[in-house]
Structure formats: structure tokens, C-alpha cells
Design an enzyme around this catalytic site. Structure first.
Site, short mmCIF file in Angstrom:
data_model
loop_
_atom_site.label_atom_id
_atom_site.label_comp_id
_atom_site.label_asym_id
_atom_site.label_seq_id
_atom_site.Cartn_x
_atom_site.Cartn_y
_atom_site.Cartn_z
N HIS A 297 0.63 2.27 -0.64
CA HIS A 297 -0.71 2.82 -0.47
C HIS A 297 -1.23 2.59 0.94
CE1 HIS A 297 -5.23 2.71 -1.19
NE2 HIS A 297 -4.87 3.96 -1.37
N GLU B 45 0.43 5.02 3.19
CA GLU B 45 -0.19 6.34 3.06
C GLU B 45 -1.38 6.47 4.01
OE1 GLU B 45 -3.63 8.18 0.64
OE2 GLU B 45 -2.19 7.29 -0.76
N HIS B 46 -2.22 5.44 4.08
CA HIS B 46 -3.35 5.45 5.02
C HIS B 46 -2.86 5.54 6.47
CE1 HIS B 46 -7.05 4.10 2.63
NE2 HIS B 46 -6.11 4.31 1.72
#
Length: 456
Positions: free
Chosen positions: A78, A81-82
Site C-alpha cells: 500500500h 502504491e502511494h
């Protein structure tokens, strides 16, 4: 948002449900509209033609998500992803998003248990821009320490807002960690707080190099496009990217549960909350013809498939034991999963009364076959849901990408409705008797404390 577990969309289309109908309308085979190729470097490309509007949706799916992360390293997928929006050797931070917006497009990304996906929605002539940007960050992501520190703090705040400040989300997180003892599905996708705190830039760099490669990705394009032109364009932008050696995910099989598990959390909250979960199979690439996941999805619709389903009709409207109830089941997963029932007791009713009422409905499912009329109604709702979803170019692409990325064949997308139609009342009875048993059950309860108080 595929047909599995998605029972709310059917409410607008319940006119398709005809009591006692023996034959449901056959849907067109969408597989004939999908074109497939694989580049020499291993990038798989799927193109779904839909010419109703001059738009195109482009999605890149990577085979990595929360379930790939070992203990102590949760949240990597996650956070990465950022960071995928924070620049490459050619683009500065957030410039990717500015370029897409300047071309009239919309873009975003999402991380799941089994995948990370990035997407753009553009006017069809702008597809080369999407490919140029995505191929650049597949190979040339620039991981800057300053940007990394900022994004980790953003994710920590996201976690506080979505989980730490929401009692029901806290219960769900601990429920999953109790239901799963070995499988990485026990971990939250966003990561445990201590892992986010300990995360280092080099951890992210290694994760990127390990999983972000053309031979670990699927490119899905849907819309008003010519497949051969898309394939040529993909070769131009992605074809020169090198393959990488891929380390397999460190999966740990979940052992069979042999006794019920229970937990109670006392948290500041206004209303009690109940979660009940049962270990069930997901769709399996090694046995794609297994009928059990389809029977379980029919079972889930019987319990919670709109206002006429058993739980909302009996527990909410007739008995008034619950103020709300729901059922979730998503078999499009890499690993075995859960069928989850959740609910809030009605005012003046207790968690114990709600749990007893839910157990009574489960026992009824295990004791007597579903009637032909109820089975036909549920199947008609599934057809309606499928019709509704095909109106969205985005979700057409999403179904294909999700199936491929969890290790299934994208052709299952066009077969699911027919396989669900084929489920019998006897099969629903069998999966209820096999899986909805106490030794296979985990129960989590939120016991509210006064706002401002906290369980020590």
C-alpha cells in the site's frame, strides 16, 4: 466489484425476477469481445472492445498485495502504491496525475489482498499517454527519502481515520487476525501500526524490484479501441522493459479450524456490533470446475440478496431483532477465504439475541433445501447484477484484471453466470452443512463503552 458479494446493485433491476420461472434469459458471451496477447517480456495484455462511447479505460495489475507480505513487513504494497505517484527519472512528484488531468482523464490506484492496480480513464486517442506514463514508472520509479517519509505519515493518518478511530473497523481487523492463524489474510492491507513505524526506504526499494516487472503484471484495456492497435502500442511502450526473476509469495496454508473462536472488544461506541465468519473455499485455478464457490454465492444471496432475502426480511422487518444485517463472500481470491455475516441488534435487543436469531437461520439452511421459487428469484437477481455491471467499461476491465491477477483464467468472467445458474438446491444444502458449523466459526463482538471511556 464483480458479481460475487455484490448484492446491492440488483435492487434497481429486480423486475427481472419472476416468481417460479424455470428458465432464465441467457446472457451474451462476453469472452468473444476479449482479445489476448503476451509480450516477449511476459506482460499479458487483455483488450475488451466496447464501442458505446469514445472512451478507454487502461489498468495495470501487479501480482502483489497485502497477502504477499511476511510478518513484520505489512503495509509495503500500500505504501508503494502511494509512492508510484511520486516521480520517476523523467517526472517529478505528482506530475503523473497532472499530465493525466491535463489530457482530460481521471486516474487512481488501489491495493487489495492479492493485487495492486493502477488505472486511467481517458478519451480514446489519449491511450498512448497512459502507456507512456505507466511503462515509465514500471521501470524507473524514483524512491526519494523525503517523499517516502511524507507518504508513510499519510498512510498512518489514513489508518487512524479508517481503522483506529472507527470501532467497527477495529473489531473487523482483530476478527480477521483471530479467524486466520497462519494465512496472511490475517493482516490488514494498510499494515499494522508497528510495521508502518518500522518501515524503511530500502524495504520499499526491494519490494518494488521484486514485484514490479512486466512478467508480474497484466495490462487490461477496455473501451472503443482496436485490439491490434492496442497490442502494437503496448509493444512500443512496454516491450523493451526487461523481465525480472520473481520470488514466489511466502504463502502459508491455513490449517483447518477445529473449535469455535470468540473475542469481545470493549470500545467507545454507540451501538453493539456482531461479526460471524466461516472458513470457506475460494475459486481455485487447480480446480476451476469446483461447484462449491458458486453454491456458496447462491447461499449468500439467499441470506442477503435485497429486501426479500431471508435475513433482512425476517430479522429486520418481521422479528425486529436486527437494525441491519449483511453477508459478504468473495471467492475471487488467491487463498481460502471467509463467508462473513455481520449485524447490529435493534434497539432493545441484545447481541446474544441477534446471534441466536442468525444461528437459527443458519440451521434452517442446513435442515431443508431452498424452494424452487426462492432459488429462481436469487438466480434472476444474479443475472440482473451482471447486466448492470456490464454497463460500466471500468468494471468490465476490472473483472478481467482481478481474475488474471489472483491466478484464475479471465474466461471465467463470461462463464460465472451460467455456473451460478447451474447450482442446485441440494448443492446449497451441502455447502451449508459442510461449512456453516460451529467448529468452523469465529465470532467477534463489539461491546460499547461510554464515549470517552477506553478498555484498559
Amino acid at each position: 466489484m464483480h458479481i460475487f458479494g455484490n448484492r446491492l446493485l440488483v435492487l434497481m433491476l429486480t423486475a427481472l425476477s419472476v416468481a417460479g420461472c424455470g428458465t432464465l434469459p441467457k446472457q451474451p458471451d462476453s469472452a468473444e469481445q476479449v482479445h489476448e496477447t503476451t509480450l516477449a517480456n511476459g506482460l499479458k495484455i487483455l483488450v475488451k472492445v466496447d464501442r458505446r462511447a469514445p472512451i478507454v479505460v487502461s489498468q495495470v495489475w501487479y501480482k502483489v498485495g497485502g497477502s504477499y507480505e511476511p510478518s513484520g513487513r505489512t503495509g509495503l504494497s500500500h505504501v508503494l502504491e502511494h509512492m508510484m505517484f511520486k516521480g520517476t527519472e523523467q517526472l517529478g512528484p505528482n506530475e503523473f496525475s497532472r499530465v493525466i488531468a491535463a489530457n482530460g482523464g481521471r486516474e487512481n490506484a488501489f491495493t487489495g489482498r492479492d493485487y495492486t492496480a493502477y488505472f486511467q480513464r481517458l478519451e480514446k486517442s489519449r491511450l498512448p499517454i497512459s502507456f507512456k506514463l505507466e511503462s515509465d514508472r514500471m521501470q524507473n520509479l524514483k524512491l526519494n527519502l523525503g517523499e517516502f517519509k511524507k507518504e508513510v505519515e499519510v498512510v498512518k493518518e489514513e489508518r487512524r481515520l479508517r481503522t483506529d478511530d472507527r470501532p467497527e473497523a477495529q473489531v473487523y481487523e482483530k476478527f480477521m487476525a483471530t479467524a486466520f492463524r497462519a494465512s496472511n489474510y490475517r493482516n490488514p492491507i494498510i499494515g499494522w501500526p508497528q510495521d508502518l513505524e518500522a518501515m524503511q526506504l530500502q524495504d520499499l526499494e526491494a519490494w518494488y524490484r521484486r514485484y514490479y516487472a512486466p512478467n508480474n503484471a497484466t495490462l487490461v484495456v477496455a473501451g472503443d479501441v482496436d485490439p491490434d492497435e492496442v497490442f502494437a502500442l503496448a509493444e512500443r511502450y512496454f516491450g523493451k522493459l526487461p523481465r525480472r526473476e520473481l520470488a514466489p509469495a511466502a504463502d502459508v496454508a491455513e490449517p483447518p479450524q477445529d473449535a469455535p473462536r470468540r473475542l469481545e472488544l470493549r470500545l467507545p461506541a454507540k451501538v453493539p456490533y456482531l461479526l460471524m465468519g466461516f472458513h470457506v473455499p475460494s475459486m481455485n485455478a487447480d480446480d476451476p470446475d469446483n461447484w462449491e464457490p458458486y453454491a456458496l454465492e447462491i447461499l449468500a444471496y439467499i441470506l442477503d440478496g435485497g429486501k426479500s432475502a431471508r435475513l433482512p426480511r425476517r430479522l429486520v422487518r418481521e422479528q425486529r431483532i436486527a437494525s441491519s444485517v449483511g453477508v459478504g463472500y468473495d471467492p475471487v481470491s488467491r487463498l481460502s477465504t471467509l463467508l462473513i455475516i455481520n449485524g447490529h441488534p435493534a434497539n432493545g435487543k441484545s447481541i446474544a439475541e441477534l446471534e441466536a436469531a442468525l444461528q437459527a437461520e443458519i440451521e434452517r439452511l442446513k435442515a431443508e433445501p431452498v424452494s424452487p421459487q426462492e432459488l429462481d428469484r436469487v438466480k434472476a437477481q444474479i443475472v440482473a447484477s451482471n447486466v448492470f455491471e456490464r454497463d460500466s467499461v471500468f468494471y468490465q476491465a476490472m473483472k478481467l484484471g482481478e481474475l488474471e491477477t489472483v491466478g484464475l483464467d479471465w474466461r471465467l468472467e463470461s462463464q460465472m453466470v451460467d455456473r451460478l445458474r447451474a447450482v442446485t438446491a441440494e448443492q446449497v444444502l451441502r455447502v451449508a452443512q459442510k461449512y456453516l458449523v460451529s467448529e468452523n466459526m469465529t465470532v467477534a463482538v463489539l461491546a460499547p463503552q461510554a464515549i470517552g471511556a477506553r478498555d484498559g
